[in-house]
Design a protein around this motif. Structure first.
Motif, PDB file in Angstrom:
ATOM      1  N   VAL A   5       0.875  -1.174   0.000  1.00 62.76           N
ATOM      2  CA  VAL A   5       0.000   0.000   0.000  1.00 62.76           C
ATOM      3  C   VAL A   5       0.912   1.224   0.000  1.00 62.76           C
ATOM      4  CG1 VAL A   5      -1.809   1.247   1.220  1.00 62.76           C
ATOM      5  CG2 VAL A   5      -1.799  -1.252   1.233  1.00 62.76           C
ATOM      6  N   ILE A   6       0.723   2.066  -1.005  1.00 64.81           N
ATOM      7  CA  ILE A   6       1.537   3.273  -1.131  1.00 64.81           C
ATOM      8  C   ILE A   6       0.665   4.502  -0.908  1.00 64.81           C
ATOM      9  CG2 ILE A   6       3.250   2.230  -2.652  1.00 64.81           C
ATOM     10  CD1 ILE A   6       1.758   3.503  -5.024  1.00 64.81           C
ATOM     11  N   LYS A   7       1.251   5.562  -0.353  1.00 64.40           N
ATOM     12  CA  LYS A   7       0.482   6.776  -0.084  1.00 64.40           C
ATOM     13  C   LYS A   7       0.049   7.475  -1.355  1.00 64.40           C
ATOM     14  CE  LYS A   7       3.260   8.606   3.203  1.00 64.40           C
ATOM     15  NZ  LYS A   7       3.750   9.687   4.055  1.00 64.40           N
ATOM     16  N   ASP A   8       0.942   7.500  -2.335  1.00 64.74           N
ATOM     17  CA  ASP A   8       0.670   8.261  -3.550  1.00 64.74           C
ATOM     18  C   ASP A   8       1.588   7.752  -4.649  1.00 64.74           C
ATOM     19  OD1 ASP A   8      -0.405  10.206  -5.205  1.00 64.74           O
ATOM     20  OD2 ASP A   8       0.971  11.766  -4.528  1.00 64.74           O
ATOM     21  N   PHE A   9       1.185   7.928  -5.878  1.00 64.84           N
ATOM     22  CA  PHE A   9       2.068   7.678  -7.018  1.00 64.84           C
ATOM     23  C   PHE A   9       2.372   9.043  -7.598  1.00 64.84           C
ATOM     24  CE2 PHE A   9       3.231   6.326 -11.323  1.00 64.84           C
ATOM     25  CZ  PHE A   9       4.181   5.367 -10.987  1.00 64.84           C
ATOM     26  N   PRO A  10       3.510   9.629  -7.219  1.00 71.34           N
ATOM     27  CA  PRO A  10       3.764  11.059  -7.468  1.00 71.34           C
ATOM     28  C   PRO A  10       4.144  11.439  -8.883  1.00 71.34           C
ATOM     29  CG  PRO A  10       5.650  10.050  -6.422  1.00 71.34           C
ATOM     30  CD  PRO A  10       4.584   8.984  -6.497  1.00 71.34           C
ATOM     31  N   ASN A  11       4.132  10.519  -9.810  1.00 73.40           N
ATOM     32  CA  ASN A  11       4.572  10.825 -11.163  1.00 73.40           C
ATOM     33  C   ASN A  11       3.528  11.674 -11.892  1.00 73.40           C
ATOM     34  OD1 ASN A  11       6.073  10.820 -13.426  1.00 73.40           O
ATOM     35  ND2 ASN A  11       5.711   8.703 -13.966  1.00 73.40           N
ATOM     36  N   GLN A  12       3.752  12.966 -11.950  1.00 74.98           N
ATOM     37  CA  GLN A  12       2.764  13.867 -12.536  1.00 74.98           C
ATOM     38  C   GLN A  12       3.090  14.304 -13.956  1.00 74.98           C
ATOM     39  OE1 GLN A  12      -0.138  14.397 -11.147  1.00 74.98           O
ATOM     40  NE2 GLN A  12       0.495  13.136  -9.443  1.00 74.98           N
ATOM     41  N   ASN A  13       4.283  13.959 -14.454  1.00 73.35           N
ATOM     42  CA  ASN A  13       4.566  14.310 -15.850  1.00 73.35           C
ATOM     43  C   ASN A  13       4.598  13.043 -16.694  1.00 73.35           C
ATOM     44  OD1 ASN A  13       7.201  13.174 -15.889  1.00 73.35           O
ATOM     45  ND2 ASN A  13       8.044  15.019 -14.982  1.00 73.35           N
ATOM     46  N   HIS A  14       4.735  13.178 -17.970  1.00 71.67           N
ATOM     47  CA  HIS A  14       4.600  12.049 -18.886  1.00 71.67           C
ATOM     48  C   HIS A  14       5.926  11.409 -19.280  1.00 71.67           C
ATOM     49  CE1 HIS A  14       5.276  15.560 -21.402  1.00 71.67           C
ATOM     50  NE2 HIS A  14       5.766  14.731 -22.303  1.00 71.67           N
ATOM     51  N   LYS A  15       6.991  11.681 -18.559  1.00 63.95           N
ATOM     52  CA  LYS A  15       8.313  11.187 -18.912  1.00 63.95           C
ATOM     53  C   LYS A  15       8.581   9.806 -18.300  1.00 63.95           C
ATOM     54  CE  LYS A  15       9.624  14.967 -21.000  1.00 63.95           C
ATOM     55  NZ  LYS A  15       9.838  15.002 -22.416  1.00 63.95           N
ATOM     56  N   SER A  39      -4.276   8.878 -14.696  1.00 62.21           N
ATOM     57  CA  SER A  39      -4.180  10.098 -15.504  1.00 62.21           C
ATOM     58  C   SER A  39      -3.429   9.798 -16.800  1.00 62.21           C
ATOM     59  CB  SER A  39      -3.457  11.202 -14.730  1.00 62.21           C
ATOM     60  OG  SER A  39      -2.082  10.885 -14.611  1.00 62.21           O
ATOM     61  N   GLU A  40      -3.621  10.645 -17.767  1.00 66.21           N
ATOM     62  CA  GLU A  40      -2.932  10.498 -19.045  1.00 66.21           C
ATOM     63  C   GLU A  40      -1.417  10.585 -18.851  1.00 66.21           C
ATOM     64  OE1 GLU A  40      -2.882   9.975 -23.262  1.00 66.21           O
ATOM     65  OE2 GLU A  40      -4.361   9.581 -21.721  1.00 66.21           O
ATOM     66  N   ALA A  41      -0.971  11.456 -17.957  1.00 69.38           N
ATOM     67  CA  ALA A  41       0.467  11.611 -17.697  1.00 69.38           C
ATOM     68  C   ALA A  41       1.066  10.320 -17.139  1.00 69.38           C
ATOM     69  CB  ALA A  41       0.707  12.767 -16.732  1.00 69.38           C
ATOM     70  N   ILE A  42       0.379   9.681 -16.215  1.00 65.46           N
ATOM     71  CA  ILE A  42       0.881   8.424 -15.649  1.00 65.46           C
ATOM     72  C   ILE A  42       0.877   7.329 -16.704  1.00 65.46           C
ATOM     73  CG2 ILE A  42       0.385   6.588 -13.985  1.00 65.46           C
ATOM     74  CD1 ILE A  42      -0.464   8.796 -12.025  1.00 65.46           C
ATOM     75  N   ARG A  43      -0.175   7.236 -17.474  1.00 72.34           N
ATOM     76  CA  ARG A  43      -0.256   6.217 -18.518  1.00 72.34           C
ATOM     77  C   ARG A  43       0.886   6.383 -19.518  1.00 72.34           C
ATOM     78  NH1 ARG A  43      -1.646   5.449 -23.401  1.00 72.34           N
ATOM     79  NH2 ARG A  43      -2.376   7.553 -23.804  1.00 72.34           N
ATOM     80  N   LEU A  44       1.155   7.611 -19.928  1.00 72.71           N
ATOM     81  CA  LEU A  44       2.234   7.874 -20.875  1.00 72.71           C
ATOM     82  C   LEU A  44       3.611   7.591 -20.271  1.00 72.71           C
ATOM     83  CD1 LEU A  44       0.971  11.177 -22.533  1.00 72.71           C
ATOM     84  CD2 LEU A  44       1.073   8.909 -23.581  1.00 72.71           C
ATOM     85  N   SER A  45       3.773   7.875 -18.992  1.00 71.62           N
ATOM     86  CA  SER A  45       5.091   7.700 -18.371  1.00 71.62           C
ATOM     87  C   SER A  45       5.486   6.234 -18.212  1.00 71.62           C
ATOM     88  CB  SER A  45       5.149   8.412 -17.021  1.00 71.62           C
ATOM     89  OG  SER A  45       4.329   7.763 -16.081  1.00 71.62           O
ATOM     90  N   VAL A  46       4.521   5.335 -18.088  1.00 74.30           N
ATOM     91  CA  VAL A  46       4.870   3.920 -17.909  1.00 74.30           C
ATOM     92  C   VAL A  46       4.701   3.082 -19.168  1.00 74.30           C
ATOM     93  CG1 VAL A  46       4.359   3.966 -15.440  1.00 74.30           C
ATOM     94  CG2 VAL A  46       2.605   3.210 -17.053  1.00 74.30           C
ATOM     95  N   ARG A  47       4.234   3.646 -20.239  1.00 74.94           N
ATOM     96  CA  ARG A  47       3.951   2.845 -21.435  1.00 74.94           C
ATOM     97  C   ARG A  47       5.196   2.207 -22.038  1.00 74.94           C
ATOM     98  NH1 ARG A  47       2.563   7.363 -26.033  1.00 74.94           N
ATOM     99  NH2 ARG A  47       4.584   8.387 -25.902  1.00 74.94           N
ATOM    100  N   ASN A  48       6.366   2.766 -21.798  1.00 74.59           N
ATOM    101  CA  ASN A  48       7.610   2.194 -22.320  1.00 74.59           C
ATOM    102  C   ASN A  48       8.320   1.291 -21.315  1.00 74.59           C
ATOM    103  OD1 ASN A  48       7.449   3.423 -24.875  1.00 74.59           O
ATOM    104  ND2 ASN A  48       8.211   5.338 -24.007  1.00 74.59           N
ATOM    105  N   LEU A  49       7.658   0.997 -20.210  1.00 78.47           N
ATOM    106  CA  LEU A  49       8.209   0.079 -19.220  1.00 78.47           C
ATOM    107  C   LEU A  49       7.463  -1.247 -19.373  1.00 78.47           C
ATOM    108  CD1 LEU A  49       8.334   2.526 -16.168  1.00 78.47           C
ATOM    109  CD2 LEU A  49      10.183   1.938 -17.760  1.00 78.47           C
ATOM    110  N   PRO A  50       8.059  -2.221 -20.057  1.00 83.35           N
ATOM    111  CA  PRO A  50       7.332  -3.437 -20.421  1.00 83.35           C
ATOM    112  C   PRO A  50       6.847  -4.281 -19.244  1.00 83.35           C
ATOM    113  CG  PRO A  50       9.667  -3.670 -20.919  1.00 83.35           C
ATOM    114  CD  PRO A  50       9.441  -2.240 -20.510  1.00 83.35           C
ATOM    115  N   ARG A  51       7.463  -4.136 -18.093  1.00 81.80           N
ATOM    116  CA  ARG A  51       7.073  -4.960 -16.941  1.00 81.80           C
ATOM    117  C   ARG A  51       6.132  -4.242 -15.973  1.00 81.80           C
ATOM    118  NH1 ARG A  51      11.234  -9.258 -15.556  1.00 81.80           N
ATOM    119  NH2 ARG A  51      12.213  -9.620 -17.563  1.00 81.80           N
ATOM    120  N   VAL A  52       5.780  -3.009 -16.295  1.00 80.09           N
ATOM    121  CA  VAL A  52       4.926  -2.216 -15.406  1.00 80.09           C
ATOM    122  C   VAL A  52       3.571  -2.004 -16.077  1.00 80.09           C
ATOM    123  CG1 VAL A  52       4.664  -0.002 -14.221  1.00 80.09           C
ATOM    124  CG2 VAL A  52       6.927  -1.058 -14.407  1.00 80.09           C
ATOM    125  N   THR A  53       2.512  -2.284 -15.319  1.00 79.50           N
ATOM    126  CA  THR A  53       1.149  -2.073 -15.796  1.00 79.50           C
ATOM    127  C   THR A  53       0.432  -1.168 -14.798  1.00 79.50           C
ATOM    128  OG1 THR A  53       1.126  -4.295 -16.743  1.00 79.50           O
ATOM    129  CG2 THR A  53      -0.999  -3.217 -16.456  1.00 79.50           C
TER     130      THR A  53
END
Length: 86
Positions: A5-15, A39-53
């Motif tokens: 359980v994590i407090k937050d997923f702080p990745n707010q940009n698309h990188k 969010s769209e930013a989170i979806r874009l930031s992890v799309r190139n990480l093949p093991r992360v969904t």
């Protein structure tokens, strides 16, 4: 797998670099991140990480849980799951 359980997923940009910095070694494992809203930013930031969904709670299913080595989930999503299952 392991449930964390994590407090937050702080990745707010698309990188992807930001997602890698946030996840660290978890990006090398089959990691499922369950958020209340993706969010769209989170979806874009992890799309190139093949093991992360990244999924929303509405998409959560037992097959995805069983395939993941690590599951990261927000407290709000835990509450929603409890309500959904009760």
């Amino acid at each position: 797998g392991t449930l964390k359980v994590i407090k937050d997923f702080p990745n707010q940009n698309h990188k992807t670099k930001s997602a890698l910095a946030t996840l660290g070694d978890l990006a090398q494992q089959k990691t499922l991140i369950v958020l209340d809203e993706v969010s769209e930013a989170i979806r874009l930031s992890v799309r190139n990480l093949p093991r992360v969904t990244v999924i929303s709670m509405k998409q959560l299913n037992p097959v995805m849980l069983s395939k993941a080595d690590q599951v990261l989930i927000l407290p709000a999503v835990v509450k929603l799951c409890e309500e959904w299952l009760s």
